[in-house]
Design an enzyme around this catalytic site. Structure first.
Site, mmCIF file in Angstrom:
data_model
loop_
_atom_site.group_PDB
_atom_site.id
_atom_site.type_symbol
_atom_site.label_atom_id
_atom_site.label_comp_id
_atom_site.label_asym_id
_atom_site.label_seq_id
_atom_site.Cartn_x
_atom_site.Cartn_y
_atom_site.Cartn_z
ATOM 1 C CG ASN A 113 53.771 63.931 -18.947
ATOM 2 O OD1 ASN A 113 52.724 63.600 -19.519
ATOM 3 N ND2 ASN A 113 54.317 63.182 -18.002
ATOM 4 C CG HIS A 115 53.148 61.516 -13.174
ATOM 5 N ND1 HIS A 115 53.075 60.352 -13.920
ATOM 6 C CD2 HIS A 115 53.356 61.138 -11.895
ATOM 7 C CE1 HIS A 115 53.242 59.317 -13.113
ATOM 8 N NE2 HIS A 115 53.415 59.766 -11.882
ATOM 9 C CB SER A 142 53.604 67.161 -11.029
ATOM 10 O OG SER A 142 53.645 66.717 -9.700
ATOM 11 C CG ASP A 151 56.592 60.381 -15.097
ATOM 12 O OD1 ASP A 151 56.072 60.956 -16.069
ATOM 13 O OD2 ASP A 151 56.237 59.255 -14.710
HETATM 14 C C1 GAR Z 1 45.732 61.412 -16.181
HETATM 15 O O1 GAR Z 1 45.472 61.135 -14.837
HETATM 16 C C2 GAR Z 1 47.200 61.733 -16.389
HETATM 17 O O2 GAR Z 1 47.762 62.442 -15.324
HETATM 18 C C3 GAR Z 1 47.775 60.353 -16.478
HETATM 19 O O3 GAR Z 1 46.862 59.628 -17.249
HETATM 20 C C4 GAR Z 1 45.551 60.160 -17.019
HETATM 21 C C5 GAR Z 1 44.953 60.482 -18.380
HETATM 22 O O4 GAR Z 1 43.608 60.845 -18.224
HETATM 23 N N1 GAR Z 1 49.063 60.368 -17.070
HETATM 24 C C6 GAR Z 1 50.056 59.565 -16.705
HETATM 25 O O5 GAR Z 1 49.931 58.728 -15.840
HETATM 26 C C7 GAR Z 1 51.347 59.777 -17.451
HETATM 27 N N2 GAR Z 1 52.417 59.116 -16.789
HETATM 28 P P1 GAR Z 1 42.852 61.564 -19.402
HETATM 29 O O6 GAR Z 1 43.076 60.724 -20.667
HETATM 30 O O7 GAR Z 1 41.417 61.560 -18.989
HETATM 31 O O8 GAR Z 1 43.411 62.942 -19.543
#
Ligand code: GAR
Length: 225
Positions: A113, A115, A142, A151
């Site tokens: 994952n 985050h 991360s 997480d």
């Molecule tokens: C990213 O910033 C990712 O780190 C976050 O969602 C966004 C997705 O962007 N994920 C989380 O917050 C998970 N807990 P994307 O769809 O453009 O890749």
């Protein structure tokens, strides 16, 4: 099935925009990581990530929670759908659902994952707003192995990003995202190359346990060496 030799089959789970998915598609297409994305699965039919998958000729699949009686049934269907693509690795790329323990256990050590914080700080939602409100001067992103606690699985690589005085959550998110697009393909590449594993509750890279996550600058330096 028509896997080029030595490329690891990967399934990517998404919920939204899919910019991390795009970074992974690009890294795989350009031969920077020995991985092939077999399928992209979204829990939302209108996720732009699905469009990105279709443009890259990758199976773009949707599994909607409300089509199932409960979370357990949804999770089981999701695990079966993932399994039908026989992945060596499952990648959560902006997948905003919490997976149940059965699914997490099934992919223990084979699920990553990303985050947008320096975990263990700021797990959960609404990260950037909380970082700014707390007056932090530094944040980041991360990549970690997924375990049953949200997480909280062993961290693999982190990128640090300064918080600027005039940042709002969107500006900060955009700068963090640039780094996400660097560290996620790196970690996936390490895993696909057989260099990265989860063992005894820790992340191991090249046979050594990581006491703390690799920093992006470290990784960039050693790959340039
Ligand atoms: C990213 O910033 C990712 O780190 C976050 O969602 C966004 C997705 O962007 N994920 C989380 O917050 C998970 N807990 P994307 O769809 O453009 O890749």
């Amino acid at each position: 099935m028509n896997e080029p030799a030595g490329r690891m089959p990967v399934v990517v789970l998404v919920s939204g925009r899919g910019s991390n998915l795009q970074a992974i598609i690009d890294a795989a297409d350009q031969g920077r990581i020995p991985a092939t994305i077999e399928a992209v699965v979204s829990d939302s039919a209108d996720a732009f990530a699905l469009e990105r998958a279709r443009r890259a000729s990758i199976a773009a699949l949707t599994l909607i929670r409300r089509d199932f009686p409960d979370r357990l049934a949804y999770d089981a269907a999701l695990a079966d759908l993932i399994e039908s693509h026989n992945p060596g690795l499952v990648v959560l790329a902006g997948f905003m659902r919490i997976l149940g323990p059965a699914t997490v256990q099934r992919y223990a050590g084979r699920m990553l994952n990303i985050h947008p914080s320096l975990l263990p700080a700021y797990a959960g939602l609404d990260t950037h707003r909380r970082v700014i409100e707390a007056g932090e001067i530094e944040t980041g992103a991360s990549v970690h192995f997924v375990t049953e606690t949200l997480d909280a699985g062993p961290a693999i690589i982190q990128a640090r990003v300064p918080v600027k005085p005039d940042d709002d959550a969107d500006r900060l998110a955009a700068r963090v995202l640039e780094r996400e697009h660097q560290i996620y393909p790196m970690a996936i590449g390490w895993f696909a190359e057989g260099r990265l594993e989860m063992r005894d509750g820790r992340a191991w890279l090249d046979g050594k346990p990581l006491d703390e996550p690799i920093r992006l600058e470290q990784a960039t330096k050693s790959s340039a060496a």
